[in-house]
Design an enzyme around this catalytic site. Sequence first.
Site, mmCIF file in Angstrom:
data_model
loop_
_atom_site.group_PDB
_atom_site.id
_atom_site.type_symbol
_atom_site.label_atom_id
_atom_site.label_comp_id
_atom_site.label_asym_id
_atom_site.label_seq_id
_atom_site.Cartn_x
_atom_site.Cartn_y
_atom_site.Cartn_z
ATOM 1 C CE LYS A 14 2.012 -57.619 67.065
ATOM 2 N NZ LYS A 14 1.137 -58.105 68.280
ATOM 3 N NE ARG A 89 6.202 -56.270 71.490
ATOM 4 C CZ ARG A 89 5.869 -57.128 70.561
ATOM 5 N NH1 ARG A 89 6.553 -57.077 69.299
ATOM 6 N NH2 ARG A 89 5.186 -58.023 70.495
ATOM 7 N NE ARG A 134 5.347 -67.441 69.457
ATOM 8 C CZ ARG A 134 4.739 -66.043 69.123
ATOM 9 N NH1 ARG A 134 4.474 -65.782 67.819
ATOM 10 N NH2 ARG A 134 4.868 -65.104 70.133
ATOM 11 N NE ARG A 145 3.596 -63.085 74.090
ATOM 12 C CZ ARG A 145 2.839 -63.906 73.510
ATOM 13 N NH1 ARG A 145 2.740 -65.198 73.964
ATOM 14 N NH2 ARG A 145 2.812 -63.772 72.118
HETATM 15 P P1 B4P Z 1 -0.573 -62.513 65.852
HETATM 16 O O1 B4P Z 1 -1.177 -61.395 66.737
HETATM 17 O O2 B4P Z 1 -0.232 -62.481 64.576
HETATM 18 O O3 B4P Z 1 0.494 -62.862 67.012
HETATM 19 P P2 B4P Z 1 2.068 -62.368 66.846
HETATM 20 O O4 B4P Z 1 2.437 -61.688 65.230
HETATM 21 O O5 B4P Z 1 2.834 -63.653 66.921
HETATM 22 O O6 B4P Z 1 2.117 -61.390 67.867
HETATM 23 P P3 B4P Z 1 3.007 -61.500 69.251
HETATM 24 O O7 B4P Z 1 2.835 -60.078 69.624
HETATM 25 O O8 B4P Z 1 2.315 -62.672 70.008
HETATM 26 O O9 B4P Z 1 4.353 -61.934 68.860
HETATM 27 P P4 B4P Z 1 5.855 -61.224 68.347
HETATM 28 O O10 B4P Z 1 6.175 -62.159 67.252
HETATM 29 O O11 B4P Z 1 5.716 -59.880 67.617
HETATM 30 O O12 B4P Z 1 -1.381 -63.772 65.972
HETATM 31 C C1 B4P Z 1 -1.975 -64.505 67.113
HETATM 32 C C2 B4P Z 1 -2.642 -65.973 66.726
HETATM 33 O O13 B4P Z 1 -4.100 -65.457 66.461
HETATM 34 C C3 B4P Z 1 -2.184 -66.738 65.785
HETATM 35 O O14 B4P Z 1 -2.254 -67.974 66.186
HETATM 36 C C4 B4P Z 1 -3.201 -66.570 64.651
HETATM 37 O O15 B4P Z 1 -3.218 -67.605 63.847
HETATM 38 C C5 B4P Z 1 -4.370 -66.141 65.404
HETATM 39 N N1 B4P Z 1 -5.252 -65.353 64.662
HETATM 40 C C6 B4P Z 1 -4.762 -64.048 63.982
HETATM 41 N N2 B4P Z 1 -5.910 -63.493 63.150
HETATM 42 C C7 B4P Z 1 -7.018 -64.061 63.966
HETATM 43 C C8 B4P Z 1 -8.589 -64.009 63.627
HETATM 44 N N3 B4P Z 1 -9.089 -62.845 62.815
HETATM 45 N N4 B4P Z 1 -9.315 -64.875 64.028
HETATM 46 C C9 B4P Z 1 -8.792 -65.883 64.873
HETATM 47 N N5 B4P Z 1 -7.485 -65.965 65.203
HETATM 48 C C10 B4P Z 1 -6.517 -65.214 64.580
HETATM 49 O O16 B4P Z 1 6.744 -61.155 69.527
HETATM 50 C C11 B4P Z 1 7.088 -62.101 70.196
HETATM 51 C C12 B4P Z 1 8.195 -61.930 71.436
HETATM 52 O O17 B4P Z 1 9.369 -61.150 70.717
HETATM 53 C C13 B4P Z 1 7.767 -60.578 72.412
HETATM 54 O O18 B4P Z 1 6.883 -60.986 73.152
HETATM 55 C C14 B4P Z 1 9.013 -59.917 72.725
HETATM 56 O O19 B4P Z 1 9.701 -60.980 73.554
HETATM 57 C C15 B4P Z 1 9.957 -60.183 71.509
HETATM 58 N N6 B4P Z 1 9.848 -58.893 70.668
HETATM 59 C C16 B4P Z 1 9.427 -58.717 69.393
HETATM 60 N N7 B4P Z 1 9.436 -57.499 68.979
HETATM 61 C C17 B4P Z 1 10.278 -56.765 70.013
HETATM 62 C C18 B4P Z 1 10.423 -55.295 70.187
HETATM 63 N N8 B4P Z 1 10.173 -54.525 69.288
HETATM 64 N N9 B4P Z 1 10.975 -55.157 71.299
HETATM 65 C C19 B4P Z 1 11.330 -55.741 72.317
HETATM 66 N N10 B4P Z 1 10.975 -57.145 72.166
HETATM 67 C C20 B4P Z 1 10.348 -57.560 71.040
#
Ligand code: B4P
Length: 197
Positions: A14, A89, A134, A145
């Site tokens: 994402k 979410r 992280r 998660r």
């Molecule tokens: P991403 O999927 O981009 O991970 P993310 O955006 O960090 O999502 P995530 O759900 O983990 O965390 P968020 O910040 O939203 O990428 C994952 C990895 O894959 C990266 O290393 C990337 O380089 C790699 N990658 C991407 N594309 C690829 C491809 N095509 N091939 C190979 N590798 C690839 O949330 C974090 C925390 O914040 C949550 O757990 C929660 O505690 C809190 N939070 C955030 N929003 C919230 C909400 N609305 N409500 C409640 N809590 C919330």
Amino acid sequence: MMRLLIMGPPGAGKGTQAKKISEHYNIPAISTGDIFRANVSQGTPLGLVVQKIMADGGYVGDDITNDLVTNRLLEDDTNDGWLLDGYPRTLQQVEHLDDVMGEHGVHLDAVLCLVADVDEVVQRLHLRAVQEGRDDDNPDAIRARQEKYLLETEPLIETYRERGLLVEVDGLGPVQDVTVRIFNALDQHAKLVGESH
Ligand code: B4P
């Protein structure tokens, strides 16, 4: 003018794709996760509240998260559209976003969902743990998660499907390939919506 959501399991890409979409449409990508992480690293009062929740792989409370998004959507850079990454979410967050958009008299153009199987996303997060260190990329939090996502967030996808907003894209393969798929799918969706009006 584009108002979009990007959804998908933790690790689906994402944040990675949100940056590309933001540049392409010239709209801000607003990641609740990034905003929470910035607060944690700056040691703000909000950061102190959310630090442990995030490190354990839980969801930050709806009230806190909803307030944060409400305020962010009042900033000037959102006037010509936005992309919300990682929000909503929970069902309560969906309802809150509906209310906020209703008050502003605006609507969503599409809800992008990145599809990726659990084995692949867990592998990516383990890799990121090594690369970026992280707090929430430890094995227990990664598992928590994924479970939380399946229980609370995945069902929301149906809600948006029923509204005719869902655009599903395969999140596997090289980042650039996924980006191309996203733009093609969004163009196709806009065409279909245009034709039906
Ligand atoms: P991403 O999927 O981009 O991970 P993310 O955006 O960090 O999502 P995530 O759900 O983990 O965390 P968020 O910040 O939203 O990428 C994952 C990895 O894959 C990266 O290393 C990337 O380089 C790699 N990658 C991407 N594309 C690829 C491809 N095509 N091939 C190979 N590798 C690839 O949330 C974090 C925390 O914040 C949550 O757990 C929660 O505690 C809190 N939070 C955030 N929003 C919230 C909400 N609305 N409500 C409640 N809590 C919330």
